[in-house]
Design a protein around this motif. Structure first.
Motif, PDB file in Angstrom:
ATOM      1  N   LEU A  71       0.818  -1.211   0.000  1.00 45.56           N
ATOM      2  CA  LEU A  71       0.000   0.000   0.000  1.00 45.56           C
ATOM      3  C   LEU A  71       0.856   1.267   0.000  1.00 45.56           C
ATOM      4  CD1 LEU A  71      -2.751  -1.047   2.582  1.00 45.56           C
ATOM      5  CD2 LEU A  71      -2.925  -1.001   0.095  1.00 45.56           C
ATOM      6  N   HIS A  72       2.129   1.117  -0.322  1.00 45.66           N
ATOM      7  CA  HIS A  72       3.032   2.266  -0.289  1.00 45.66           C
ATOM      8  C   HIS A  72       2.708   3.305  -1.358  1.00 45.66           C
ATOM      9  CE1 HIS A  72       6.569   4.615   0.490  1.00 45.66           C
ATOM     10  NE2 HIS A  72       6.989   4.457  -0.752  1.00 45.66           N
ATOM     11  N   ASN A  73       2.438   2.867  -2.541  1.00 44.29           N
ATOM     12  CA  ASN A  73       2.156   3.803  -3.638  1.00 44.29           C
ATOM     13  C   ASN A  73       0.804   3.499  -4.269  1.00 44.29           C
ATOM     14  OD1 ASN A  73       4.580   5.281  -3.519  1.00 44.29           O
ATOM     15  ND2 ASN A  73       5.639   3.641  -4.624  1.00 44.29           N
ATOM     16  N   ALA A  74      -0.074   4.454  -4.184  1.00 49.32           N
ATOM     17  CA  ALA A  74      -1.375   4.313  -4.839  1.00 49.32           C
ATOM     18  C   ALA A  74      -1.202   4.555  -6.342  1.00 49.32           C
ATOM     19  CB  ALA A  74      -2.360   5.318  -4.259  1.00 49.32           C
ATOM     20  N   PRO A  75      -2.018   3.923  -7.162  1.00 47.78           N
ATOM     21  CA  PRO A  75      -1.934   4.181  -8.600  1.00 47.78           C
ATOM     22  C   PRO A  75      -2.162   5.665  -8.906  1.00 47.78           C
ATOM     23  CG  PRO A  75      -3.346   2.291  -8.143  1.00 47.78           C
ATOM     24  CD  PRO A  75      -3.012   2.918  -6.832  1.00 47.78           C
ATOM     25  N   GLN A  76      -1.431   6.186  -9.854  1.00 50.47           N
ATOM     26  CA  GLN A  76      -1.530   7.599 -10.229  1.00 50.47           C
ATOM     27  C   GLN A  76      -2.953   7.981 -10.625  1.00 50.47           C
ATOM     28  OE1 GLN A  76       0.731   9.863  -9.803  1.00 50.47           O
ATOM     29  NE2 GLN A  76       2.308   8.433  -9.125  1.00 50.47           N
ATOM     30  N   ALA A  77      -3.689   7.042 -11.182  1.00 46.76           N
ATOM     31  CA  ALA A  77      -5.055   7.340 -11.632  1.00 46.76           C
ATOM     32  C   ALA A  77      -5.961   7.741 -10.474  1.00 46.76           C
ATOM     33  CB  ALA A  77      -5.641   6.134 -12.362  1.00 46.76           C
ATOM     34  N   LEU A  78      -5.639   7.289  -9.271  1.00 53.47           N
ATOM     35  CA  LEU A  78      -6.471   7.621  -8.107  1.00 53.47           C
ATOM     36  C   LEU A  78      -6.134   8.991  -7.525  1.00 53.47           C
ATOM     37  CD1 LEU A  78      -6.489   4.182  -6.272  1.00 53.47           C
ATOM     38  CD2 LEU A  78      -8.281   5.148  -7.704  1.00 53.47           C
ATOM     39  N   GLY A  79      -4.979   9.530  -7.866  1.00 53.40           N
ATOM     40  CA  GLY A  79      -4.591  10.852  -7.375  1.00 53.40           C
ATOM     41  C   GLY A  79      -4.367  10.856  -5.880  1.00 53.40           C
TER      42      GLY A  79
END
Length: 134
Positions: A71-79
């Motif tokens: 859960l360190h990096n959320a997808p860029q699409a979610l902002g």
């Protein structure tokens, strides 16, 4: 999985709700003099899961440590909403571990206390018996 946040959260929980209130009257007086909303939070967060969630969020912000590294990096699409969502999910996982740790310690405490009491009774009986023989 990294249990560092859960261990820190459980340690803080034990300190605030089980140890400090028993270490004299100063802490209880401090709680009694808190503004009413803060005193309410102290009472309301006695639940290890509730406290665990909020302390996990705070510790994540302070340390950058996460319980679930995925859960360190959320997808860029979610902002930015993705980061907030992932922090929320990680805090829920940490809170679950904190609650399980508290339940586990409570389950171990009863037999440990009983064993200690029986040992003390045995030692006392032996010393009484030794004194009677002399």
């Amino acid at each position: 999985m990294n249990i560092t946040l859960a261990l820190m959260g459980l340690s803080l929980y034990l300190l605030l709700w089980e140890k400090l209130p028993a270490w004299g009257t100063w802490f209880n007086r401090l709680i009694a003099h808190l503004p009413r909303p803060l005193a309410y939070l102290y009472e309301a967060w006695r639940c290890p899961y509730c406290f665990g969630f909020w302390i996990a969020l705070a510790l994540h912000v302070l340390t950058g440590i996460q319980t679930i590294p995925a859960l360190h990096n959320a997808p860029q699409a979610l902002g930015i909403g993705g980061d907030v969502l992932f922090w929320f999910l990680d805090a829920l996982a940490s809170a679950t571990l904190i609650m399980l740790g508290k339940l586990g310690l409570s389950a171990l405490a009863v037999p440990a206390i009983k064993g200690h009491q029986l040992t003390q009774e045995f030692k006392k009986a032996r010393s009484v018996q030794a004194a009677a023989e002399q």
